[in-house]
Structures are given as C-alpha cells and as structure tokens.
Design a protein around this motif. Structure first.
Motif, PDB file in Angstrom:
ATOM      1  N   UNK A  61       0.839  -1.199   0.000  1.00 29.98           N
ATOM      2  CA  UNK A  61       0.000   0.000   0.000  1.00 29.98           C
ATOM      3  C   UNK A  61       0.875   1.249   0.000  1.00 29.98           C
ATOM      4  N   UNK A  62       1.463   1.609  -1.146  1.00 27.57           N
ATOM      5  CA  UNK A  62       2.307   2.807  -1.214  1.00 27.57           C
ATOM      6  C   UNK A  62       1.539   4.047  -0.777  1.00 27.57           C
ATOM      7  N   UNK A  63       2.083   4.751   0.197  1.00 26.51           N
ATOM      8  CA  UNK A  63       1.392   5.918   0.741  1.00 26.51           C
ATOM      9  C   UNK A  63       1.371   7.083  -0.230  1.00 26.51           C
ATOM     10  N   UNK A  74      -7.576  11.400  -1.527  1.00 28.90           N
ATOM     11  CA  UNK A  74      -7.850  10.530  -2.664  1.00 28.90           C
ATOM     12  C   UNK A  74      -6.528   9.944  -3.151  1.00 28.90           C
ATOM     13  N   UNK A  75      -6.573   9.244  -4.270  1.00 27.33           N
ATOM     14  CA  UNK A  75      -5.338   8.667  -4.801  1.00 27.33           C
ATOM     15  C   UNK A  75      -4.528   9.697  -5.591  1.00 27.33           C
ATOM     16  N   UNK A  76      -5.035  10.903  -5.716  1.00 27.17           N
ATOM     17  CA  UNK A  76      -4.305  11.987  -6.369  1.00 27.17           C
ATOM     18  C   UNK A  76      -3.861  12.977  -5.288  1.00 27.17           C
ATOM     19  N   UNK A  77      -2.590  12.907  -4.882  1.00 24.37           N
ATOM     20  CA  UNK A  77      -2.101  13.723  -3.778  1.00 24.37           C
ATOM     21  C   UNK A  77      -0.900  14.552  -4.192  1.00 24.37           C
ATOM     22  N   UNK A  78      -0.865  15.779  -3.706  1.00 23.38           N
ATOM     23  CA  UNK A  78       0.334  16.582  -3.880  1.00 23.38           C
ATOM     24  C   UNK A  78       1.297  16.289  -2.725  1.00 23.38           C
ATOM     25  N   UNK A  79       2.402  17.015  -2.650  1.00 21.28           N
ATOM     26  CA  UNK A  79       3.425  16.705  -1.646  1.00 21.28           C
ATOM     27  C   UNK A  79       2.900  16.871  -0.220  1.00 21.28           C
ATOM     28  N   UNK A  84       0.603  14.430   4.883  1.00 27.28           N
ATOM     29  CA  UNK A  84      -0.559  14.188   5.742  1.00 27.28           C
ATOM     30  C   UNK A  84      -0.889  12.706   5.789  1.00 27.28           C
ATOM     31  N   UNK A  85      -0.812  12.049   4.653  1.00 26.06           N
ATOM     32  CA  UNK A  85      -1.108  10.620   4.590  1.00 26.06           C
ATOM     33  C   UNK A  85      -0.120   9.814   5.437  1.00 26.06           C
TER      34      UNK A  85
END
Length: 223
Positions: A61-63, A74-79, A84-85
């Motif tokens: 499960x790559x963060x 969501x699965x579209x995340x910025x830095x 946060x994830x």
C-alpha cells in the motif's frame, strides 16, 4: 481465547472434533491464535481489522497514492497531502503497537516457540473481503482475497405488524435508526440518559438496533 486454551477439557474436545478451519474476525486477534494452536487454516470474513483497513495490513500500500482511511484524501495527492497521509499512517502504527501487546503475551504463553500476532494475521489462508474493489481507488490486492460485498443483503420484507405500526405512528417526521452494536451494554448510565434526553426532544421516533458480533466460528465440512 485465554479461557479456551486454559480449559484442557475444552481444548481436547476441539482437537478431537477435527474441524477443517477457523472462520474468524481479525478485529480480535484471539481467533488466529486459537487456530495456530489447533493447527487449522484461517478464513477472515471482514474488511476492517484492529489496526484499521485490511488492505493496508496485508497488501502493498504505497502511501504516495493509497489514502489512509479517515485522512479524507484521494489517490491523487500533492506533496503536502502525501505528508498528511504519512502522518495518519504513523498514528495507525502507534495505535497498533499498543493494541497488539495483549496478543503477544498469549502467543508466548500458548504457542510453542512463540509467534507474532501480526505475522499470524498476514498468514491467513483466505480473506473474504466485505467490500468491492470497484468502490475503492486503484490499489494492489492479494490472490487470497475474495470480494464478497453485499453477501448480507437480502430482498426487503414487510416489517412485523407491531414495528410497522410504530414506524407509521411517527407520521411525516419519519424514524431514526441508531445502532451502537454490542457496545450499547457498555455505555455509562449518564451517557445513556443524555442520549435518551436528546432523542426525547426530537419529533422522530427512534429505533435502537443492537447485535452480538460473533468473533469466530468453527466450520466442519462433510464429505
């Protein structure tokens, strides 16, 4: 599990019954310890475990693109969102370390050579996953995962007469269905009274739905 494994007569009965497998809920790790002690295959019927969502526990499960539950991502995340994830994941890991200590004691006491509750959970033979991958973000899964979403759903049936009358008596306001599961019996009286006071001021009728969660069942197949 402590009561079961400490009861020699019951353990002897379980061994002599020659069960084929243990169907258990991994939210409580005692089921897999019992299966290990009896040397039986394990089948999970759940999505959630004591450390959170099952996928994160048993599959890569790559963060960077797998959002941690409750993170709101969501699965579209910025830095910044990826940071946060990672933060949410760190919280889950710290909670896991505290929650699993009790099971490590059971492992060292009853399993020859000791064991790790984490490794036992990850060694489950089959995960009957109460979900459907089409509702999730794209993510890795494992070959021993079988998605069974909706298996508990049945066609609606008419309500019993007394319950139907109760529901209809609420008129246009409708009803509120509240469920605390088996935890409802553990609520302090002051909290129960406060909940009842709030509901008493609402125009809707209230139905409190409770259930007893079965932790594990032994399954014996017939040839």
């Amino acid at each position: 599990t402590l009561e079961i494994l400490g009861n020699k007569d019951l353990v002897k009965q379980l061994i002599e019954s020659k069960y084929d497998l243990v169907l258990t809920d991994p939210f409580v790790g005692s089921g897999v310890i019992l299966a290990k002690y009896l040397n039986l295959p394990v089948v999970f019927n759940v999505r959630w475990i004591n450390r959170g969502e099952g996928h994160i526990f048993m599959a890569p499960s790559p963060l960077s693109y797998i959002p941690v539950p409750e993170s709101g991502l969501t699965d579209k995340m910025d830095f910044i969102q990826r940071l946060k994830n990672v933060f949410f994941y760190s919280i889950i890991k710290s909670q896991e370390n505290k929650m699993l200590l009790i099971y490590e004691e059971l492992c060292s006491k009853y399993i020859e050579g000791g064991c790790s509750i984490v490794s036992l959970l990850q060694q489950a033979d089959i995960w009957l996953f109460r979900s459907d991958f089409v509702f999730d973000f794209p993510r890795p899964t494992m070959p021993n995962v079988v998605y069974i979403s909706g298996f508990q759903c049945k066609p609606a049936e008419p309500l019993p007469a007394d319950l139907e009358n109760f529901v209809q008596s609420s008129g246009e306001h409708g009803v509120i269905i509240m469920s605390l599961g088996a935890l409802v019996n553990e609520l302090p009286n002051d909290i129960t009274d406060e909940i009842a006071t709030v509901f008493s001021k609402m125009p809707q009728k209230v139905i409190n739905y409770t259930y007893l969660n079965v932790l594990y069942n032994f399954v014996k197949f017939t040839n």
